[in-house]
Design a protein around this motif. Sequence first.
Motif, mmCIF file in Angstrom:
data_model
loop_
_atom_site.group_PDB
_atom_site.id
_atom_site.type_symbol
_atom_site.label_atom_id
_atom_site.label_comp_id
_atom_site.label_asym_id
_atom_site.label_seq_id
_atom_site.Cartn_x
_atom_site.Cartn_y
_atom_site.Cartn_z
ATOM 1 N N GLN A 14 -21.845 -61.889 3.498
ATOM 2 C CA GLN A 14 -21.494 -61.701 2.093
ATOM 3 C C GLN A 14 -20.141 -62.352 1.798
ATOM 4 O O GLN A 14 -19.977 -63.023 0.789
ATOM 5 C CB GLN A 14 -21.460 -60.212 1.755
ATOM 6 N N VAL A 15 -19.186 -62.172 2.684
ATOM 7 C CA VAL A 15 -17.852 -62.719 2.471
ATOM 8 C C VAL A 15 -17.857 -64.242 2.590
ATOM 9 O O VAL A 15 -17.199 -64.928 1.815
ATOM 10 C CB VAL A 15 -16.843 -62.095 3.463
ATOM 11 N N THR A 16 -18.605 -64.795 3.532
ATOM 12 C CA THR A 16 -18.569 -66.238 3.741
ATOM 13 C C THR A 16 -19.413 -67.011 2.735
ATOM 14 O O THR A 16 -19.282 -68.226 2.645
ATOM 15 C CB THR A 16 -19.031 -66.598 5.168
ATOM 16 N N SER A 17 -20.247 -66.326 1.965
ATOM 17 C CA SER A 17 -21.127 -67.050 1.049
ATOM 18 C C SER A 17 -20.821 -66.777 -0.424
ATOM 19 O O SER A 17 -21.609 -67.137 -1.276
ATOM 20 C CB SER A 17 -22.595 -66.689 1.346
ATOM 21 N N VAL A 18 -19.701 -66.170 -0.747
ATOM 22 C CA VAL A 18 -19.388 -65.863 -2.136
ATOM 23 C C VAL A 18 -18.358 -66.833 -2.688
ATOM 24 O O VAL A 18 -17.633 -67.487 -1.938
ATOM 25 C CB VAL A 18 -18.856 -64.416 -2.296
ATOM 26 N N ASP A 19 -18.294 -66.884 -4.017
ATOM 27 C CA ASP A 19 -17.291 -67.746 -4.632
ATOM 28 C C ASP A 19 -15.921 -67.067 -4.585
ATOM 29 O O ASP A 19 -15.792 -65.903 -4.216
ATOM 30 C CB ASP A 19 -17.679 -68.109 -6.066
ATOM 31 N N HIS A 20 -14.907 -67.786 -4.973
ATOM 32 C CA HIS A 20 -13.526 -67.302 -4.858
ATOM 33 C C HIS A 20 -13.269 -66.060 -5.712
ATOM 34 O O HIS A 20 -12.544 -65.155 -5.280
ATOM 35 C CB HIS A 20 -12.542 -68.408 -5.229
ATOM 36 N N LYS A 21 -13.848 -66.000 -6.896
ATOM 37 C CA LYS A 21 -13.635 -64.834 -7.758
ATOM 38 C C LYS A 21 -14.236 -63.580 -7.134
ATOM 39 O O LYS A 21 -13.628 -62.511 -7.148
ATOM 40 C CB LYS A 21 -14.223 -65.075 -9.141
ATOM 41 N N ARG A 22 -15.430 -63.714 -6.601
ATOM 42 C CA ARG A 22 -16.080 -62.560 -5.964
ATOM 43 C C ARG A 22 -15.308 -62.137 -4.714
ATOM 44 O O ARG A 22 -15.147 -60.942 -4.452
ATOM 45 C CB ARG A 22 -17.526 -62.903 -5.612
ATOM 46 N N LEU A 23 -14.816 -63.093 -3.959
ATOM 47 C CA LEU A 23 -14.034 -62.784 -2.769
ATOM 48 C C LEU A 23 -12.756 -62.041 -3.149
ATOM 49 O O LEU A 23 -12.390 -61.055 -2.506
ATOM 50 C CB LEU A 23 -13.697 -64.061 -1.997
ATOM 51 N N MET A 25 -12.371 -60.127 -5.722
ATOM 52 C CA MET A 25 -12.779 -58.764 -6.090
ATOM 53 C C MET A 25 -13.057 -57.915 -4.851
ATOM 54 O O MET A 25 -12.705 -56.727 -4.815
ATOM 55 C CB MET A 25 -14.010 -58.794 -6.999
ATOM 56 N N LEU A 26 -13.651 -58.490 -3.825
ATOM 57 C CA LEU A 26 -13.898 -57.763 -2.582
ATOM 58 C C LEU A 26 -12.585 -57.341 -1.925
ATOM 59 O O LEU A 26 -12.452 -56.210 -1.445
ATOM 60 C CB LEU A 26 -14.716 -58.616 -1.607
ATOM 61 N N VAL A 27 -11.612 -58.246 -1.933
ATOM 62 C CA VAL A 27 -10.309 -57.936 -1.341
ATOM 63 C C VAL A 27 -9.612 -56.839 -2.141
ATOM 64 O O VAL A 27 -9.071 -55.887 -1.571
ATOM 65 C CB VAL A 27 -9.439 -59.209 -1.252
ATOM 66 N N LEU A 28 -9.627 -56.953 -3.464
ATOM 67 C CA LEU A 28 -9.006 -55.929 -4.305
ATOM 68 C C LEU A 28 -9.689 -54.574 -4.125
ATOM 69 O O LEU A 28 -9.017 -53.533 -4.062
ATOM 70 C CB LEU A 28 -9.044 -56.350 -5.769
ATOM 71 N N ASP A 29 -11.004 -54.576 -4.037
ATOM 72 C CA ASP A 29 -11.729 -53.324 -3.790
ATOM 73 C C ASP A 29 -11.306 -52.705 -2.462
ATOM 74 O O ASP A 29 -11.148 -51.489 -2.361
ATOM 75 C CB ASP A 29 -13.244 -53.557 -3.788
ATOM 76 N N GLY A 30 -11.114 -53.531 -1.449
ATOM 77 C CA GLY A 30 -10.646 -53.025 -0.164
ATOM 78 C C GLY A 30 -9.265 -52.406 -0.273
ATOM 79 O O GLY A 30 -9.002 -51.339 0.285
ATOM 80 N N GLY A 31 -8.386 -53.058 -1.002
ATOM 81 C CA GLY A 31 -7.050 -52.519 -1.201
ATOM 82 C C GLY A 31 -7.080 -51.180 -1.920
ATOM 83 O O GLY A 31 -6.375 -50.237 -1.538
#
Length: 71
Positions: A14-23, A25-31
């Motif tokens: 999921q992380v390696t196949s998403v665009d920069h905006k989605r990535l 959002m994933l990082v912010l969600d983790g934070g």
Amino acid sequence: MNAHAHAQRYTQMQVTSVDHKRLLMLVLDGGLRFLRQARTALAGDDLPGFCASLSRAQAIVAELQATLDME
């Protein structure tokens, strides 16, 4: 392959196949998840858990500050 290994592989894909905006959002969600964990640990007088979760949230913020183009 067990369920945990499948979940890790799915997350990695999921992380390696998403665009920069989605990535981002994933990082912010983790934070945010680590901040919630820190708040819960602090409310439960779990100082080691609080420190660990807060440290992980701070690492995410530091990485974002170092890599994001603020202009």
